[in-house]
Design an enzyme around this catalytic site. Sequence first.
Site: not given
Length: 905
Positions: A155-156, A159, A166
């Site tokens: 998830h990170e 980014h 998000d």
Amino acid sequence: MVLCLNVILFLTLHLLPGMKSSMVNLINNGYDGIVIAINPSVPEDEKLIENIKEMVTEASTYLFHATKRRVYFRNVSILIPMTWKSKSEYFIPKQESYDQADVIVANPYLKYGDDPYTLQYGRCGEKGKYIHFTPNFLLTNNFHIYGSRGRVFVHEWAHLRWGIFDEYNVDQPFYISRKNTIEATRCSTHITGINVVFKKCPGGSCITSLCRRDSQTGLYEAKCTFLPKKSQTAKESIMFMPSLHSVTEFCTEKTHNTEAPNLQNKMCNGKSTWDVIMNSVDFQNTSPMTEMNPPTHPTFSLLKSKQRVVCLVLDKSGSMSAEDRLFQMNQAAELYLIQVIEKGSLVGMVTFDSVAEIQNHLTRITDDNVYQKITAKLPQVANGGTSICRGLKAGFQAIIHSDQSTSGSEIILLTDGEDNEINSCFEDVKRSGAIIHTIALGPSAAKELETLSNMTGGYRFFANKDITGLTNAFSRISSRSGSITQQAIQLESKALKITGRKRVNGTVPVDSTVGNDTFFVVTWTIQKPEIVLQDPKGKKYKTSDFKEDKLNIRSARLQIPGIAETGTWTYSLLNNHASSQMLTVTVTTRARSPTIPPVIATAHMSQHTAHYPSPMIVYAQVSQGFLPVLGISVIAIIETKDGHQVTLELWDNGAGADTVKNDGIYSRYFTDYYGNGRYSLKVHAQARNNTARLNLRQPQNKVLYVPGYVENGKIILNPPRPEVKDDLAKAKIEDFSRLTSGGSFTVSGAPPPGNHPSVFPPSKITDLEAKFKEDYIQLSWTAPGNVLDKGKANSYIIRISKSFMDRQEDFDNVTLVNTSNLIPKEAGSKENFEFKPEHFRVENGTKFYISVQAINEANLISEVSHIVQAIKFIPLPEDSVHDLGTKISEITLAILGLPMIFSVF
């Protein structure tokens, strides 16, 4: 419209990733060069390294399947701090360092949670700066709250690497869909759950009730929470809730929820996360692998930071005699050796012209006597040619002679001359593993200098005629270990042209986070001025208290005994000479306490190079620990090789170049090109009149903290997240001053100085809001400029529709609002506009979608803003508001009356 689309495409192509020198490469579907660095303040714990390895190994497989067999993690370095014990399996790092790491492991400042997050402040598709995990997150079982650590890492990573955002929204957890249903902000809408309010939690068990509709807004009451079902069938999306077992993919164009009021839709114009990922550089030439699983587990290298090794490689060729360059170099080098380099570091020095000479082999900096031995050998005469490669090779020899490895060592290379043979030692530089920081002095320094910095992960600087450019550059080259309390901090760096027999006065605030090892330095060009310095309690220091160097390099220095008094220091300089002369004042200090981080300012441009016409963005981050500092003045000064200066006030307002409001990242577009060549950046951050405060809110761009789940019809709650109330009394910080160099960048293709046609449209409006007031719709937004976020736009285009606008074509074909009475304000101002939606039948429940564009005087049109929603709502009496059902898809507004509401899409 062609003008608008061409410019939008141009901006998309040219706003490239920022200045952070990540070492990550994607080769044959595998990511190499990932650096995970542990902060020196983290206690030694073998379990931490073990859990990092397990996290990345799990993440590699999850990433491989999430990207449809395209990429995985192959080689990862874990950088272990000097504060940990040495072991045989630890190797010496090369260019890896804490401040350039992709992932940092550090305690949060002020204990307010262990949410993993990514520092991300660029445009859609631009890389972030770093991922931050706390030791507690890595050592504690948080699977039920965030999901497994491997999933969180992916998830990170999305980014950090691909610049996506998000798909939830903590501030707006629900919205009203085009189908008139209340929906949880999420992607995809196939994620199911219930909406509840927690009443009481005695003895660990909570009493809940179903959410009620707020009679004033039509949405759920403020404390309503969406709880997902533990068992799901939906595979999307990793950017919403990777903790769900079924979630293994990113939202695609087919499954993407374009209506959700989340940052992904706002920043990426409604594009799905997968579309943005597929458009990234990583995926343009990467095809799916034939294997069904990743080829191998990741390989880990354990690297232990070493003591700092720095060698100065200084040019003393004949051209250094021009414009006092040799004097200025010596003044700045002395300042670096006495005030900036950390005690305990090993320092050497080489001087070069057409040949090179080792002046000092590595010497450990311990006291004033050591400084003096090194500074005594600063060059006093400039002559000869320029051989940068010989200087570098002598620097390597000075390091090796002292039984040190060039790997991970730093070289500070300063030169003003051209050298046609500099590329002959590029391979030697690569093999050395050294980090090379380059300082180009004057307009004729070798054009290849920056290549040395780029290939080794070093800083790059450009200094013109002013000594402050050199002192700013040297002051920026402080420790890269992550130990902020060791770093030198610049409070002031000012050049003052003083006429004969005249006096100048100034002030410098010393705040309570700094005060150790504080120096005031004054330099002059003709004659030493009369100096008076007064501390906040009235104690005075005079000219005789300032120590003049023995090398006659026209500088005088005062080290404040002990810890400098907190408050405003005042200085007065009197030019006793009959002629005008240039005086400079430089103030440096260090952290007051090892346990309280100082306020820090850093700055950089969005890219190293720009080809006209291409805008750049100036970024400055001001923080204390990991907390953003708000409410301050941040001024950027950009200087060309000819000495022309452009001053920009940077903003943290969430508009124009600034992505997120109140995140401590101050930004502004730079478009005022003044010829080709090198440009330098410095930033001055000041807190004045007690307006500064810390932002105690949780950072954005983080994995969602899941409050609980519904399993077999029962609600299972997670422990509540620790919260810190945004107590403004505690969040306020006193006045301070910080000055930092943002390095240099290079411009090509620019027209000669003077007037040239406008090529940039107004910036996109990113904070549009809408609401009904009686029969009128009220809009508000931050004004863009005539040129991006500078000046005033010429006019606005506002369009309104009862149907959701998915694309640019939708916007162009819907009803225009009459804006003849709307006169644009200066960029950064708040615009307010009210209109009655004529030509529409408006009744209780009528819903409108609205968007805005700006036009400048050259008829260039901005991108279309995000879409906002306004609904005509006549509030029902409180006693007629019923409980809502648990299935989102069954909650319709037709039977409830409709709200006055705005939603940001």
